[in-house]
Design an enzyme around this catalytic site. Structure first.
Site, PDB file in Angstrom:
ATOM      1  N   HIS A 138       0.891  -1.496  -0.177  1.00 43.34           N
ATOM      2  CA  HIS A 138       0.160   0.059   0.048  1.00 43.34           C
ATOM      3  C   HIS A 138       0.958   1.232   0.043  1.00 43.34           C
ATOM      4  O   HIS A 138       1.793   1.381   0.808  1.00 43.34           O
ATOM      5  CB  HIS A 138      -0.701  -0.029   0.736  1.00 43.34           C
ATOM      6  CG  HIS A 138      -1.437   1.572   1.393  1.00 43.34           C
ATOM      7  ND1 HIS A 138      -2.444   1.636   0.184  1.00 43.34           N
ATOM      8  CD2 HIS A 138      -1.416   2.332   2.654  1.00 43.34           C
ATOM      9  CE1 HIS A 138      -3.633   2.354   0.548  1.00 43.34           C
ATOM     10  NE2 HIS A 138      -2.851   3.370   1.791  1.00 43.34           N
ATOM     11  N   GLY A 153       2.866   4.956   4.580  1.00 41.32           N
ATOM     12  CA  GLY A 153       2.188   6.187   5.652  1.00 41.32           C
ATOM     13  C   GLY A 153       0.863   5.309   5.680  1.00 41.32           C
ATOM     14  O   GLY A 153       0.717   4.970   4.564  1.00 41.32           O
ATOM     15  N   SER A 155      -2.889   5.651   6.431  1.00 38.80           N
ATOM     16  CA  SER A 155      -3.703   6.148   5.636  1.00 38.80           C
ATOM     17  C   SER A 155      -4.208   7.382   6.110  1.00 38.80           C
ATOM     18  O   SER A 155      -4.161   7.710   7.190  1.00 38.80           O
ATOM     19  CB  SER A 155      -5.303   5.178   5.960  1.00 38.80           C
ATOM     20  OG  SER A 155      -5.899   5.692   4.897  1.00 38.80           O
ATOM     21  N   GLY A 156      -4.657   8.388   5.004  1.00 36.89           N
ATOM     22  CA  GLY A 156      -4.863   9.705   4.827  1.00 36.89           C
ATOM     23  C   GLY A 156      -3.490  10.946   5.942  1.00 36.89           C
ATOM     24  O   GLY A 156      -4.456  11.604   5.715  1.00 36.89           O
ATOM     25  N   GLY A 158      -1.507  11.855   3.616  1.00 38.94           N
ATOM     26  CA  GLY A 158      -0.728  12.771   2.163  1.00 38.94           C
ATOM     27  C   GLY A 158       0.357  11.779   1.296  1.00 38.94           C
ATOM     28  O   GLY A 158       0.373  12.759   0.656  1.00 38.94           O
ATOM     29  N   LYS A 159      -0.391  10.938   1.466  1.00 38.67           N
ATOM     30  CA  LYS A 159       0.692   9.984   0.219  1.00 38.67           C
ATOM     31  C   LYS A 159       0.234  10.582  -1.370  1.00 38.67           C
ATOM     32  O   LYS A 159       0.958  11.329  -2.250  1.00 38.67           O
ATOM     33  CB  LYS A 159       1.295   8.540   0.190  1.00 38.67           C
ATOM     34  CG  LYS A 159       1.443   8.393   2.072  1.00 38.67           C
ATOM     35  CD  LYS A 159       1.322   7.010   1.561  1.00 38.67           C
ATOM     36  CE  LYS A 159      -0.115   5.689   1.929  1.00 38.67           C
ATOM     37  NZ  LYS A 159      -1.586   6.085   3.074  1.00 38.67           N
ATOM     38  N   SER A 160      -0.875  10.490  -1.350  1.00 38.21           N
ATOM     39  CA  SER A 160      -1.097  10.977  -2.983  1.00 38.21           C
ATOM     40  C   SER A 160      -1.631  12.461  -3.249  1.00 38.21           C
ATOM     41  O   SER A 160      -1.048  13.105  -4.667  1.00 38.21           O
ATOM     42  CB  SER A 160      -3.407  10.375  -3.017  1.00 38.21           C
ATOM     43  OG  SER A 160      -3.159   8.471  -2.817  1.00 38.21           O
ATOM     44  N   ASP A 177      -2.087   3.702  -4.640  1.00 34.31           N
ATOM     45  CA  ASP A 177      -2.297   3.205  -3.658  1.00 34.31           C
ATOM     46  C   ASP A 177      -2.200   1.713  -3.386  1.00 34.31           C
ATOM     47  O   ASP A 177      -1.290   1.087  -2.340  1.00 34.31           O
ATOM     48  CB  ASP A 177      -4.216   2.601  -3.728  1.00 34.31           C
ATOM     49  CG  ASP A 177      -4.419   2.437  -3.148  1.00 34.31           C
ATOM     50  OD1 ASP A 177      -4.550   3.093  -1.832  1.00 34.31           O
ATOM     51  OD2 ASP A 177      -5.863   2.191  -3.030  1.00 34.31           O
TER      52      ASP A 177
END
Length: 306
Positions: A138, A153, A155-156, A158-160, A177
């Site tokens: 992921h 990192g 979830s949430g 700020g990767k995307s 993702d």
């Protein structure tokens, strides 16, 4: 076990089927091709019978010099091991004897117009990629300044969103993702997409974006060699964040160690810029340069001159 079928090869490389057309569903599980040589003389001690067998001009010319009976014996000794298929290169003809034996044993016999060296290089590369051990993780995979980077990192974190900022700076997306990692050799991990998420980036509160439509074809890349593993982490107020010398850290994927960098996240921090800095620093480090070493060298020189 991963495999591809002979039919996959026929379609991918536009191969001509000379024999064994009813057996194109045979599976290939080995990532290297083989050119039988000693086997035609009767030596089979280390014969890789599960590999695709390539017959170039050297092998075919050698077989042509024998009488019908001797040729039948020599090629028959190889065919009886039932390799996945034979591929004749350089568009060679006069293969009636080989066609006959392959039809009798149900072994696909294929032909290409390409010369042996060029075709073998392309086929080995294709097999290595398709049959490589793989794992999915992921995260986001980007190509930054020509460098393959994993961004991981919770979830949430700020990767995307970070990937979107990097795209705006001209860098390339590989996968969002779900990232597929393939082990090409003992030192190389390739990152790619899973086909479903190809060219897509998901942003919270915005939705799904087709980045090629938004940023152009140059914003997307099929795969990249992974050089850095970057983990985005929540900011810890009590942690010290001004270390001048950081101990090298690594993340291991499929037995291959990848340099690991942790980046603390908080509002207002330019995470995309820090990832660019990490990429540039990786290049300098691999060229043998260390900013920390130069910094402390200057301090030592100044103290010696005091």
């Amino acid at each position: 076990m991963k495999y591809i079928t002979i039919e996959n090869l026929v379609k991918t490389f536009s191969l001509e089927v000379l024999a064994g057309e009813k057996n194109l569903d045979k599976k290939v599980t080995k990532a290297r091709t083989y050119r039988p040589g000693l086997e035609f003389t009767g030596y089979f001690e280390y014969f890789p019978q599960e590999n695709i067998q390539i017959l170039g001009r050297k092998e075919v010319t050698y077989l042509h010099q024998f009488s019908h009976e001797e040729r039948r014996k020599r090629i028959g000794n190889v065919v009886k091991y039932h390799p996945p298929c034979f591929i004749v290169t350089s568009g060679q003809e006069g293969l009636q004897y080989l066609t006959q034996y392959c039809n009798e044993e149900g072994i696909p016999l294929l032909r290409t117009e390409e010369p042996s060296s060029e075709f073998i290089d392309k086929l080995n590369g294709y097999l290595t990629n398709k049959l490589a051990p793989e794992v999915t993780i992921h995260g986001v995979c980007m190509n930054v300044y020509g460098l393959g980077i994993l961004i991981r990192g919770s979830s949430g974190i700020g990767k995307s969103e970070t990937a979107h900022t990097l795209l705006g700076k001209g860098h390339r997306l590989i996968a969002d993702d779900v990232v597929v990692l393939k082990k090409i050799n003992s030192k190389t991990i390739i990152g790619t997409h899973n086909e479903v998420n190809k060219e897509f980036l998901a942003l919270r509160s915005i939705g799904l974006l087709n980045i090629v439509r938004m940023f152009g074809r140059k914003s997307f890349q099929e795969e990249t060699r992974i050089a850095l593993d970057i983990e985005l982490m929540k900011w810890e107020e009590k942690e010290l964040h001004n270390d001048l010398i950081l101990e090298p850290k690594y993340t291991e994927y499929l037995g291959v160690k990848v340099p690991h960098v942790e980046i603390q996240v908080q509002p207002g921090r330019d995470i995309a810029g820090l990832i660019e800095a990490a990429a540039n620093n990786w290049y300098l480090t691999n060229q043998g340069y260390s900013a920390a070493d130069e910094f402390f060298s200057r301090i030592e020189k100044k103290m010696n001159n005091a």
